[in-house]
Enzyme design. Structure first.
Site, PDB file in Angstrom:
ATOM      1  CG  ASP A  40      36.749  45.894 -34.794  1.00 10.93           C
ATOM      2  OD1 ASP A  40      36.451  45.608 -35.969  1.00 10.93           O
ATOM      3  OD2 ASP A  40      36.255  46.868 -34.202  1.00 10.93           O
ATOM      4  CD  GLU A  63      39.428  42.966 -46.482  1.00  7.51           C
ATOM      5  OE1 GLU A  63      39.716  43.789 -47.386  1.00  7.51           O
ATOM      6  OE2 GLU A  63      39.412  43.272 -45.274  1.00  7.51           O
ATOM      7  CG  HIS A 127      33.047  49.814 -36.198  1.00 10.00           C
ATOM      8  ND1 HIS A 127      32.824  49.546 -34.868  1.00 10.00           N
ATOM      9  CD2 HIS A 127      34.017  48.973 -36.596  1.00 10.00           C
ATOM     10  CE1 HIS A 127      33.642  48.584 -34.480  1.00 10.00           C
ATOM     11  NE2 HIS A 127      34.374  48.215 -35.504  1.00 10.00           N
ATOM     12  CG  HIS A 128      33.106  47.759 -40.279  1.00  9.08           C
ATOM     13  ND1 HIS A 128      33.863  48.849 -40.576  1.00  9.08           N
ATOM     14  CD2 HIS A 128      33.922  46.936 -39.555  1.00  9.08           C
ATOM     15  CE1 HIS A 128      35.081  48.703 -40.058  1.00  9.08           C
ATOM     16  NE2 HIS A 128      35.125  47.553 -39.427  1.00  9.08           N
ATOM     17  N   GLY A 427      36.632  35.840 -65.795  1.00  7.86           N
ATOM     18  CA  GLY A 427      37.439  36.870 -66.446  1.00  7.86           C
ATOM     19  C   GLY A 427      37.565  38.187 -65.703  1.00  7.86           C
ATOM     20  CG  ASP A 463      50.377  47.040 -69.528  1.00  8.37           C
ATOM     21  OD1 ASP A 463      49.350  46.455 -69.940  1.00  8.37           O
ATOM     22  OD2 ASP A 463      50.976  47.908 -70.204  1.00  8.37           O
ATOM     23  CG  ASN A 490      49.908  45.206 -74.133  1.00  9.31           C
ATOM     24  OD1 ASN A 490      49.603  45.733 -73.065  1.00  9.31           O
ATOM     25  ND2 ASN A 490      49.334  44.112 -74.575  1.00  9.31           N
ATOM     26  N   GLY A 492      48.643  49.451 -72.025  1.00  8.45           N
ATOM     27  CA  GLY A 492      47.206  49.551 -71.768  1.00  8.45           C
ATOM     28  C   GLY A 492      46.423  48.300 -72.054  1.00  8.45           C
ATOM     29  CD  GLU A 496      38.006  45.439 -72.574  1.00  6.20           C
ATOM     30  OE1 GLU A 496      37.254  45.446 -73.569  1.00  6.20           O
ATOM     31  OE2 GLU A 496      37.732  44.830 -71.541  1.00  6.20           O
TER      32      GLU A 496
HETATM   33  N1  TPP Z   1      37.381  45.051 -64.890  1.00 10.47           N
HETATM   34  C1  TPP Z   1      37.466  43.792 -64.394  1.00 10.47           C
HETATM   35  C2  TPP Z   1      37.571  43.574 -62.909  1.00 10.47           C
HETATM   36  N2  TPP Z   1      37.527  42.737 -65.196  1.00 10.47           N
HETATM   37  C3  TPP Z   1      37.427  42.895 -66.532  1.00 10.47           C
HETATM   38  N3  TPP Z   1      37.426  41.811 -67.288  1.00 10.47           N
HETATM   39  C4  TPP Z   1      37.370  44.190 -67.088  1.00 10.47           C
HETATM   40  C5  TPP Z   1      37.341  45.241 -66.214  1.00 10.47           C
HETATM   41  C6  TPP Z   1      37.343  44.423 -68.599  1.00 10.47           C
HETATM   42  N4  TPP Z   1      38.654  44.016 -69.172  1.00 10.47           N
HETATM   43  C7  TPP Z   1      38.847  42.788 -69.698  1.00 10.47           C
HETATM   44  S1  TPP Z   1      40.366  42.560 -70.286  1.00 10.47           S
HETATM   45  C8  TPP Z   1      40.808  44.134 -69.887  1.00 10.47           C
HETATM   46  C9  TPP Z   1      39.755  44.817 -69.273  1.00 10.47           C
HETATM   47  C10 TPP Z   1      39.822  46.214 -68.788  1.00 10.47           C
HETATM   48  C11 TPP Z   1      42.153  44.658 -70.227  1.00 10.47           C
HETATM   49  C12 TPP Z   1      43.319  43.796 -69.846  1.00 10.47           C
HETATM   50  O1  TPP Z   1      44.461  44.500 -70.176  1.00 10.47           O
HETATM   51  P1  TPP Z   1      45.888  43.975 -69.869  1.00 10.47           P
HETATM   52  O2  TPP Z   1      45.923  43.260 -68.596  1.00 10.47           O
HETATM   53  O3  TPP Z   1      46.861  45.071 -70.011  1.00 10.47           O
HETATM   54  O4  TPP Z   1      46.106  42.853 -70.961  1.00 10.47           O
HETATM   55  P2  TPP Z   1      46.413  42.989 -72.514  1.00 10.47           P
HETATM   56  O5  TPP Z   1      45.140  42.691 -73.229  1.00 10.47           O
HETATM   57  O6  TPP Z   1      46.904  44.372 -72.779  1.00 10.47           O
HETATM   58  O7  TPP Z   1      47.426  41.944 -72.767  1.00 10.47           O
END
Ligand code: TPP
Length: 581
Positions: A40, A63, A127-128, A427, A463, A490, A492, A496
């Site tokens: 708004d 956003e 608000h906000h 990143g 993913d 893959n 997860g 990491e």
């Molecule tokens: N949260 C944010 C906003 N940015 C980050 N860089 C991280 C957490 C930490 N982080 C870096 S890479 C990653 C995470 C959690 C995992 C990426 O996983 P995926 O997209 O499945 O790629 P894969 O390595 O499995 O190919």
């Protein structure tokens, strides 16, 4: 006499509403699509978008996505992208993405619709806002470190000049800028005369200092026996890509790049060598690079992820052509020596310079070794990136999301004119999906307004990353866009897992059933079936890549690729092993 929009009937209004002035200027500097979310405090501001011919509202699902989309749009246009948010809740949600644009020096214009001046003055509990006597500028102050300039508009007088100043700063400094527009100022008249003169977006240059620095660079290069050029990503941000390409031809020296600078110089060019990334470089590259006695670096961005974890070795006499100054033999020029002006001058001087001919060391490097897993039927990290690069076409925009994709794709040689986009320094996972929306809109713009060939947008995402911002795929469908989305499934957060906690549950994700994704986002059921593809092995992936509907998409394509949860590209494992302090 002025009509209701404040535009005179003779076409030359003496005033226009402030909101319209802002949009006219934003459109004039090359923006055709506006991202954002209504609220708004910005609705009347949004109305004025429709007054500007050629400016279109896109809108996003949140956003954060809007700001990522504006970033992707800006990178492809090699200009600016723009989003609008509302007071507090909206502007704050965009902040992570804005910080990313700040880090990576991308030109994003963030327009915030604020509470009225009276509400602000009386610290009303609107608000906000936060607390019992809220400071309505609290969110603005929180964003100070994440922008290169801001127009904190509080009155009509001087607002037009302030808008022009801040838009110029966006280009000169290459980074995000903010416009805070109180809701009661949107329709106040401001002088429109300035709109007849295009904004000067070029940084101020001290021509004598540019000339002196360029001559000093040429003299040093001429006295070197084995010089090389290193082209990094800030060349793109400071709009000197064409000039840098020309310099590569003129100097005829070996050219290296970084993870983030990849693609600026055609990788099939006779002088192009490879990415030099310190320790995590292709076999032979580190040695070849370190034999040069002089390096000329254009647009350096030496973050850990862009320098092999700080393992790059540069000779002490390295010449740095930075965004606004040059460093040569420990001597620094003033800050009025912009990168583009220097590269232009170097091109002029190069014709008469006597520079040592140096053979491209690439030709003496060993062939890429055959992978141990080449006979695997599964899709592996050592197979997929080179295969994907073979499948790419000139003019593709390729996103490698943070994760294994960002470390795997740099290994492959891309075709000419590939626009490679990663958020290697900042990143923030989730960036690439909305940024790909922005990029594909920018590609449509470039085709429509400049007649450029319609490139494809290839989004390669893990993913885990895609989960964060997946809603924007719905927007891609709504906008009738045609990106090709490769999802590395893959199971997860693989990147990491290899850093720590390989099998810990914190590296697992909420699994998605991608089969239903396009339909859930409102693609027609029968079309959705044709546009979703799943590869559980190499043979299936090959079949998918051969389909014309994937190669030349007319709508969003999703390719889910099943890969092992602990398989990673060698660049990633090497980088982890060589991590600095
Ligand atoms: N949260 C944010 C906003 N940015 C980050 N860089 C991280 C957490 C930490 N982080 C870096 S890479 C990653 C995470 C959690 C995992 C990426 O996983 P995926 O997209 O499945 O790629 P894969 O390595 O499995 O190919």
């Amino acid at each position: 006499m002025a009509n209701t929009n404040g535009v005179a009937e003779n076409g030359h209004a003496s005033t226009v509403p402030l909101g319209r002035y802002l949009w006219e200027r934003i459109h004039q500097i090359g923006v055709n699509h506006i991202f954002g979310v209504p609220g708004d405090f910005n609705l009347t501001l949004l109305d004025h978008i429709y007054d500007v011919d050629g400016l279109e509202w896109v809108g996003n699902t949140n956003e954060l996505n809007a700001a990522y989309a504006a970033d992707g749009y800006a990178r492809v246009k090699n200009g600016a992208g723009c989003l609008v948010t509302t007071h507090g809740v909206g502007e704050l949600s965009a902040l992570n993405a804005i910080a990313g644009s700040m880090t990576e020096q991308v030109k994003v214009i963030h327009v915030v619709g604020q509470t009225s001046l009276k509400m602000q003055r009386n610290r009303m509990m609107i608000h906000h806002s936060i607390g019992f006597s809220p400071d309505h500028q609290m969110f603005n102050h929180a964003a100070r470190a994440f922008r290169v300039a801001a127009a904190e508009i509080q009155k009509a007088e001087g607002a037009a000049e302030e808008i022009d100043r801040v838009l110029r700063e966006c280009f000169v400094k290459s980074g995000p800028v903010y416009f805070f527009v109180p809701i009661d100022l949107v329709d106040v008249p401001v002088p429109s005369k300035a709109l007849q003169t295009p904004l000067n977006l070029e940084p101020e240059a001290d021509s004598q200092a540019v000339e002196d620095a360029s001559r000093a660079i040429m003299d040093t290069l001429s006295s070197s026996k084995n010089p090389a050029l290193f082209v990094d990503c800030l060349v793109h941000r400071h709009q000197a890509v064409a000039e840098a390409k020309q310099l590569v031809d003129k100097l005829a020296m070996p050219v290296y790049t970084s993870n983030m600078g990849k693609g600026i110089i055609d990788e099939t060019h006779e002088h192009y060598v490879d990415i030099y990334n310190g320790g995590p470089s292709r076999p032979g590259i580190e040695k070849a690079f370190e034999q040069h006695d002089l390096i000329l670096i254009l647009g350096n961005l030496p973050s850990d992820t862009n320098s092999g974890g700080f393992t790059r070795h540069l000779p002490p006499n390295t010449i740095y052509v930075n965004s606004h100054h040059v460093e040569i033999k420990g001597w620094k020029t003033s800050s009025k020596v912009p990168l583009k002006a220097v590269v232009k001058k170097l091109n002029e001087l190069a014709s008469s310079a006597k520079i040592q001919k140096v053979e491209n060391p690439k030709h003496k490097l060993p062939e890429r070794p055959l992978e141990d897993d080449r006979d695997s039927k599964e899709v592996t990290q050592s197979y997929i990136w080179h295969r994907m690069a073979e499948w790419m076409q000139p003019h593709d925009v390729v996103f490698g999301e943070t994760g294994t994709a960002a470390f795997g794709l740099p290994d492959a040689t891309f075709p000419k004119d590939t626009n490679w986009i990663t958020q290697t320094y900042y990143g923030s996972i989730g960036y690439a999906t909305p940024a790909a929306l922005g990029a594909d809109l920018a590609l449509s713009d470039l085709t429509k307004h400049k007649g450029d060939p319609r490139g494809r947008t290839l989004l390669v995402t893990g993913d885990g990353s895609m989960m964060l911002t997946v809603q924007e795929i719905g927007n891609m469908i709504k906008q009738k866009l045609q990106p090709i989305i490769f999802v590395i499934n893959n199971a997860g957060y693989t990147i990491e897992r290899v850093i720590h906690g390989a099998r810990c549950s914190y590296n697992d994700i909420v699994p998605f059933n991608y089969t239903h994704m396009l339909q859930f986002f409102h693609m027609d059921e029968s079309e959705a079936k044709k546009c979703f593809h799943k590869a559980t092995n190499k043979a299936e992936l090959e079949e998918i890549l051969a389909k014309d509907s994937v190669k030349n998409p007319k709508s969003v394509q999703v390719v889910e690729i099943m890969m092992d949860m602990l398989d990673v590209p060698w660049r990633l494992s090497t980088q982890i092993a060589t991590r600095g302090p």
